[in-house]
Design an enzyme around this catalytic site. Structure first.
Site, mmCIF file in Angstrom:
data_model
loop_
_atom_site.group_PDB
_atom_site.id
_atom_site.type_symbol
_atom_site.label_atom_id
_atom_site.label_comp_id
_atom_site.label_asym_id
_atom_site.label_seq_id
_atom_site.Cartn_x
_atom_site.Cartn_y
_atom_site.Cartn_z
ATOM 1 N N ARG A 194 14.650 -1.584 9.281
ATOM 2 C CA ARG A 194 13.613 -1.089 10.180
ATOM 3 C C ARG A 194 13.546 -1.964 11.418
ATOM 4 O O ARG A 194 13.591 -3.189 11.328
ATOM 5 C CB ARG A 194 12.258 -1.122 9.457
ATOM 6 C CG ARG A 194 11.761 0.252 9.084
ATOM 7 C CD ARG A 194 10.547 0.190 8.207
ATOM 8 N NE ARG A 194 9.376 -0.398 8.864
ATOM 9 C CZ ARG A 194 8.152 -0.332 8.366
ATOM 10 N NH1 ARG A 194 7.943 0.314 7.231
ATOM 11 N NH2 ARG A 194 7.146 -0.891 8.987
ATOM 12 N N LYS A 203 0.827 -1.219 0.000
ATOM 13 C CA LYS A 203 0.000 0.000 0.000
ATOM 14 C C LYS A 203 0.853 1.258 0.000
ATOM 15 O O LYS A 203 0.495 2.235 -0.638
ATOM 16 C CB LYS A 203 -1.042 -0.016 1.122
ATOM 17 C CG LYS A 203 -0.496 0.089 2.512
ATOM 18 C CD LYS A 203 -1.609 -0.033 3.536
ATOM 19 C CE LYS A 203 -1.094 -0.546 4.869
ATOM 20 N NZ LYS A 203 0.100 0.083 5.423
ATOM 21 N N ARG A 238 12.009 -7.815 2.535
ATOM 22 C CA ARG A 238 12.193 -6.388 2.791
ATOM 23 C C ARG A 238 13.035 -6.164 4.041
ATOM 24 O O ARG A 238 13.865 -5.254 4.090
ATOM 25 C CB ARG A 238 10.821 -5.718 2.970
ATOM 26 C CG ARG A 238 10.908 -4.227 3.172
ATOM 27 C CD ARG A 238 9.531 -3.584 3.243
ATOM 28 N NE ARG A 238 8.989 -3.599 4.577
ATOM 29 C CZ ARG A 238 7.795 -3.105 4.917
ATOM 30 N NH1 ARG A 238 7.009 -2.572 4.002
ATOM 31 N NH2 ARG A 238 7.374 -3.150 6.154
ATOM 32 N N ARG A 278 -6.637 2.545 11.182
ATOM 33 C CA ARG A 278 -6.196 1.171 11.345
ATOM 34 C C ARG A 278 -7.027 0.434 12.398
ATOM 35 O O ARG A 278 -6.753 -0.725 12.684
ATOM 36 C CB ARG A 278 -4.742 1.200 11.811
ATOM 37 C CG ARG A 278 -3.778 0.432 10.935
ATOM 38 C CD ARG A 278 -2.413 0.625 11.562
ATOM 39 N NE ARG A 278 -1.382 -0.157 10.965
ATOM 40 C CZ ARG A 278 -0.550 0.291 10.033
ATOM 41 N NH1 ARG A 278 -0.659 1.501 9.529
ATOM 42 N NH2 ARG A 278 0.410 -0.492 9.600
ATOM 43 N N ARG A 319 2.681 -8.337 13.558
ATOM 44 C CA ARG A 319 1.963 -7.288 12.819
ATOM 45 C C ARG A 319 0.825 -7.867 11.989
ATOM 46 O O ARG A 319 -0.213 -7.239 11.812
ATOM 47 C CB ARG A 319 2.931 -6.478 11.959
ATOM 48 C CG ARG A 319 3.550 -5.354 12.806
ATOM 49 C CD ARG A 319 4.823 -4.775 12.249
ATOM 50 N NE ARG A 319 4.751 -4.405 10.873
ATOM 51 C CZ ARG A 319 5.772 -4.530 10.015
ATOM 52 N NH1 ARG A 319 6.915 -5.004 10.412
ATOM 53 N NH2 ARG A 319 5.624 -4.161 8.780
#
Ligand code: ADP
Length: 183
Positions: free
Chosen positions: A132, A13, A126, A87, A143
């Site tokens: 991150r 997204k 990723r 969210r 998550r």
């Protein structure tokens, strides 16, 4: 134009939001990016958000709502794409209230869906590049769980307006699926 883009972590997204923002000259509001920049600045909001984010949990609704309330008011005359907000159901309700008070509405709600295995593989890949703090296998799995529990119900909230887009394919393919509908 006001767009809202949703989807599980790894659905792409953020990537699609960036492309759409450029194409339609929209401000790209990514709550994840805003929160990460608050952490880098060492602000009190950043400090509060950091531990939730590192564990892959959601930052409390009241933090997000007060952040978005002022941000949306400042940007009320601009085209926007909201990426990562709302969210949760309380955030979606809060957003309706904010937009009502600004006399605005969402034009399109885009939901990018991708199968779970594809998502986990993408995120692990990723993670190798991103650095991150929330891109470790354990946090990635958390998550996804948080998404199913708290964010997936937001799809029902927008039930009548939702545009479902298949997110499996190349970046360009997914973009053109979106453009076929909104252009
Ligand atoms: P991803 O799309 O990979 O889940 P984001 O950059 O959108 O990543 O978000 C990273 C983290 O920032 C989330 O896991 C959460 O802790 C926090 N966050 C972002 N947006 C919100 C939100 N609307 N409500 C609560 N927490 C949020």
């Amino acid at each position: 134009m006001k767009l809202l883009i949703m989807g599980p972590p790894g659905a792409g997204k953020g990537t699609q939001a960036k492309i759409l923002a450029e194409k339609f000259n929209l401000v790209h509001l990514s709550t994840g990016d805003i929160l990460r920049s608050e952490i880098d600045k060492g602000s009190s909001m950043g400090l509060e958000a950091q531990s939730y984010m590192n564990a892959g949990n959601l930052v409390p609704d009241k933090v997000l709502l007060s952040m978005m309330d002022s941000t949306l008011e400042n940007l009320k005359d601009k085209g926007l794409i909201l990426d990562g907000f709302p969210r949760t159901i309380p955030q979606a309700e809060g957003l309706s209230t904010i937009f009502k008070s600004l006399n605005q509405k969402i034009d399109y709600v885009i939901n990018i869906y991708v199968e779970k295995d594809v998502l986990i593989n993408r995120l692990v890949e990723r993670a190798e590049k991103s650095g991150r703090a929330d891109d470790t296998k354990e946090v990635i799995v958390n998550r996804q769980k948080v998404y199913h529990k708290l964010t997936a119900p937001v799809i029902e909230f927008y039930n009548n307006e939702i545009i479902n887009i298949d997110g499996d394919g190349s970046i360009e393919e997914v973009t053109s699926r979106i453009l076929n509908i909104i252009e």
